[in-house]
Scaffold this motif. Structure first.
Motif, short mmCIF file in Angstrom:
data_model
loop_
_atom_site.label_atom_id
_atom_site.label_comp_id
_atom_site.label_asym_id
_atom_site.label_seq_id
_atom_site.Cartn_x
_atom_site.Cartn_y
_atom_site.Cartn_z
N GLY A 99 1.80 6.10 -7.48
CA GLY A 99 0.90 6.70 -8.29
C GLY A 99 -0.40 7.18 -7.48
O GLY A 99 -0.46 7.16 -6.28
N LEU A 100 -1.07 8.15 -8.06
CA LEU A 100 -2.11 8.95 -7.56
C LEU A 100 -3.53 8.06 -7.72
O LEU A 100 -4.40 8.56 -7.05
CB LEU A 100 -2.22 10.24 -8.12
N GLU A 124 0.80 -1.20 -0.05
CA GLU A 124 -0.11 0.06 -0.15
C GLU A 124 0.78 1.32 0.14
O GLU A 124 0.57 2.34 -0.74
CB GLU A 124 -0.90 0.04 1.16
N VAL A 125 1.97 0.98 0.71
CA VAL A 125 2.89 2.44 0.85
C VAL A 125 3.65 2.49 -0.57
O VAL A 125 3.70 3.68 -1.17
CB VAL A 125 3.98 2.18 2.00
N ARG A 126 3.78 1.44 -1.42
CA ARG A 126 4.57 1.66 -2.63
C ARG A 126 3.44 2.21 -3.59
O ARG A 126 3.94 2.93 -4.34
CB ARG A 126 4.95 0.21 -2.99
N VAL A 161 -4.37 7.13 -4.29
CA VAL A 161 -4.99 8.13 -3.36
C VAL A 161 -6.19 8.68 -3.77
O VAL A 161 -7.17 8.92 -2.95
CB VAL A 161 -3.76 9.44 -3.44
N GLU A 162 -6.56 8.57 -5.03
CA GLU A 162 -7.89 9.00 -5.58
C GLU A 162 -8.92 7.88 -4.96
O GLU A 162 -9.98 8.18 -4.51
CB GLU A 162 -8.00 8.93 -7.04
N GLU A 163 -8.54 6.55 -5.24
CA GLU A 163 -9.68 5.67 -4.74
C GLU A 163 -10.01 5.77 -3.23
O GLU A 163 -11.07 5.57 -2.82
CB GLU A 163 -8.92 4.15 -4.84
N LYS A 164 -8.61 5.96 -2.39
CA LYS A 164 -9.00 6.09 -0.93
C LYS A 164 -9.93 7.46 -0.70
O LYS A 164 -10.80 7.35 0.14
CB LYS A 164 -7.65 6.23 -0.12
#
Length: 91
Positions: free
Chosen positions: A65-66, A58-60, A69-72
């Motif tokens: 990629g973004l 998850e950190v990788r 981040v967008e999904e979260k």
């Protein structure tokens, strides 16, 4: 009387050895209990390793990629893009 001393000493040593085998620090029940503890600890270590691998992935993903981040942001915070209509269907 001299010929009974040696067998008595040997029997006493055998009793002491047998007592150590069943009740001492390296006794059979102690070894069995420690083996169970080792097995339980190994299982906990495997679960922790899986969790660590999942977090590392998850950190990788967050670093690379973004998309993650967008999904979260969409799933956890309910964010929407500009010019996008948010529709929620209740079941």
């Amino acid at each position: 009387m001299g010929n009974r001393v040696v067998p008595a000493i040997l029997i006493a040593l055998l009793v002491i050895l047998h007592a150590q085998l069943w009740f001492g620090r390296g006794s059979v029940p102690t070894v069995a209990r420690m083996t169970e503890q080792l097995h339980a600890q190994n299982q906990q270590n495997q679960q922790a390793l899986l969790a660590n691998n999942r977090l590392a992935a998850e950190v990788r993903d967050l670093k690379e990629g973004l998309e993650m981040v967008e999904e979260k942001a969409r799933l956890e915070l309910g964010m929407v893009k500009t010019n996008e209509i948010y529709v929620q269907i209740a079941k």
